[in-house]
Design a protein around this motif. Structure first.
Motif, PDB file in Angstrom:
ATOM      1  N   LYS A  52       0.834  -1.209   0.000  1.00  0.00           N
ATOM      2  CA  LYS A  52       0.000   0.000   0.000  1.00  0.00           C
ATOM      3  C   LYS A  52       0.869   1.259   0.000  1.00  0.00           C
ATOM      4  O   LYS A  52       0.494   2.284  -0.558  1.00  0.00           O
ATOM      5  N   GLY A  53       2.050   1.165   0.591  1.00  0.00           N
ATOM      6  CA  GLY A  53       2.980   2.291   0.626  1.00  0.00           C
ATOM      7  C   GLY A  53       3.686   2.537  -0.696  1.00  0.00           C
ATOM      8  O   GLY A  53       4.313   3.582  -0.878  1.00  0.00           O
ATOM      9  N   TRP A  54       3.580   1.600  -1.632  1.00  0.00           N
ATOM     10  CA  TRP A  54       4.238   1.769  -2.925  1.00  0.00           C
ATOM     11  C   TRP A  54       3.674   2.956  -3.692  1.00  0.00           C
ATOM     12  O   TRP A  54       4.345   3.502  -4.563  1.00  0.00           O
ATOM     13  N   ARG A  55       2.459   3.371  -3.367  1.00  0.00           N
ATOM     14  CA  ARG A  55       1.870   4.534  -4.054  1.00  0.00           C
ATOM     15  C   ARG A  55       2.700   5.794  -3.863  1.00  0.00           C
ATOM     16  O   ARG A  55       2.639   6.707  -4.680  1.00  0.00           O
ATOM     17  N   ALA A  56       3.467   5.839  -2.783  1.00  0.00           N
ATOM     18  CA  ALA A  56       4.268   7.033  -2.496  1.00  0.00           C
ATOM     19  C   ALA A  56       5.599   7.055  -3.238  1.00  0.00           C
ATOM     20  O   ALA A  56       6.178   8.125  -3.419  1.00  0.00           O
ATOM     21  N   TRP A  57       6.096   5.905  -3.670  1.00  0.00           N
ATOM     22  CA  TRP A  57       7.421   5.912  -4.290  1.00  0.00           C
ATOM     23  C   TRP A  57       7.525   5.132  -5.600  1.00  0.00           C
ATOM     24  O   TRP A  57       8.397   5.416  -6.414  1.00  0.00           O
ATOM     25  N   ASN A  58       6.690   4.145  -5.844  1.00  0.00           N
ATOM     26  CA  ASN A  58       6.793   3.332  -7.055  1.00  0.00           C
ATOM     27  C   ASN A  58       6.352   4.158  -8.268  1.00  0.00           C
ATOM     28  O   ASN A  58       5.218   4.621  -8.332  1.00  0.00           O
ATOM     29  N   PRO A  59       7.240   4.346  -9.248  1.00  0.00           N
ATOM     30  CA  PRO A  59       6.933   5.256 -10.358  1.00  0.00           C
ATOM     31  C   PRO A  59       5.737   4.840 -11.202  1.00  0.00           C
ATOM     32  O   PRO A  59       5.048   5.691 -11.749  1.00  0.00           O
ATOM     33  N   TRP A  60       5.447   3.554 -11.290  1.00  0.00           N
ATOM     34  CA  TRP A  60       4.342   3.108 -12.134  1.00  0.00           C
ATOM     35  C   TRP A  60       3.002   3.258 -11.426  1.00  0.00           C
ATOM     36  O   TRP A  60       1.986   3.441 -12.069  1.00  0.00           O
ATOM     37  N   MET A  61       3.000   3.205 -10.110  1.00  0.00           N
ATOM     38  CA  MET A  61       1.748   3.458  -9.378  1.00  0.00           C
ATOM     39  C   MET A  61       1.435   4.953  -9.374  1.00  0.00           C
ATOM     40  O   MET A  61       0.282   5.349  -9.383  1.00  0.00           O
ATOM     41  N   ILE A  62       2.475   5.776  -9.373  1.00  0.00           N
ATOM     42  CA  ILE A  62       2.285   7.228  -9.405  1.00  0.00           C
ATOM     43  C   ILE A  62       1.818   7.664 -10.792  1.00  0.00           C
ATOM     44  O   ILE A  62       0.937   8.506 -10.921  1.00  0.00           O
ATOM     45  N   ALA A  63       2.388   7.056 -11.827  1.00  0.00           N
ATOM     46  CA  ALA A  63       2.066   7.444 -13.205  1.00  0.00           C
ATOM     47  C   ALA A  63       0.594   7.201 -13.551  1.00  0.00           C
ATOM     48  O   ALA A  63       0.007   7.946 -14.321  1.00  0.00           O
ATOM     49  N   ASP A  64       0.006   6.163 -12.980  1.00  0.00           N
ATOM     50  CA  ASP A  64      -1.407   5.864 -13.254  1.00  0.00           C
ATOM     51  C   ASP A  64      -2.173   5.962 -11.937  1.00  0.00           C
ATOM     52  O   ASP A  64      -2.695   4.976 -11.422  1.00  0.00           O
TER      53      ASP A  64
END
Length: 179
Positions: A52-64
């Motif tokens: 769930k914390g990947w939304r803050a740093w993972n570039p592909w979750m941020i991009a979409d």
């Protein structure tokens, strides 16, 4: 009639040449980035292990950011997963599953996409050489097979995805280095 025959022969020869050229490209794509985070390994592992914390740093979750994402419960540790369905045209869908999660080694996961090859990935961690931080190695690995269009796409993989991985590691570093 002769022109049509020459056209088809040319197309076949061109296809053979493209296939032969593609044989010079590797059938396995590996993209990797490394860095050092000035935070204890336990903190880096805790942040990276929580999907769930990947939304803050993972570039592909941020991009979409408008994708519909569903997380498993719990959303961390071996067996944890999330699925996504993009609301953008051509965004696709997929699933990320943590295959191994070890506080002494890192997080290893598998990504399945609706329209692409599967990707095996990992965030390997170990203490930095001076012992004050965490050395991190993030890699993506996929088998491209023998089809020329996948191999040519793989040839550009590092240029396409490498900068996004660097951005993700920098965001992870920023989050982990906060007091």
């Amino acid at each position: 009639m002769r022109f049509v025959k020459l056209f088809f022969i040319s197309v076949v020869i061109f296809a053979i040449v493209i296939f032969l050229i593609s044989l010079m490209f590797p059938s396995r794509l590996v993209i990797e980035r490394t860095g050092v985070i000035n935070a204890p390994m336990s903190k880096v592992y805790t942040v990276a292990n929580d999907l769930k914390g990947w939304r803050a740093w993972n570039p592909w979750m941020i991009a979409d950011s408008v994708a519909v994402i569903n997380f498993s419960e719990p959303a961390s540790g071996t067996g944890a997963y999330y699925t996504w369905e993009s609301t953008k045209p051509g965004g696709g869908s997929g699933k990320v599953t943590v295959s191994d999660s070890n506080p002494q080694k890192g997080i290893y996961y598998h990504m399945d996409f609706s329209s692409m090859k599967s990707v095996y990935s990992g965030l390997e961690m170990k203490p930095s050489t001076d012992g004050s931080g965490t050395a991190i190695h993030w890699y993506l690995e996929t088998d491209l097979g023998w089809l020329p269009w996948w191999k040519f796409r793989g040839f550009m993989g590092d240029k396409l995805f490498g900068p996004q991985m660097e951005e993700g590691l920098n965001r992870l570093r920023t989050i982990c280095e906060q007091p």
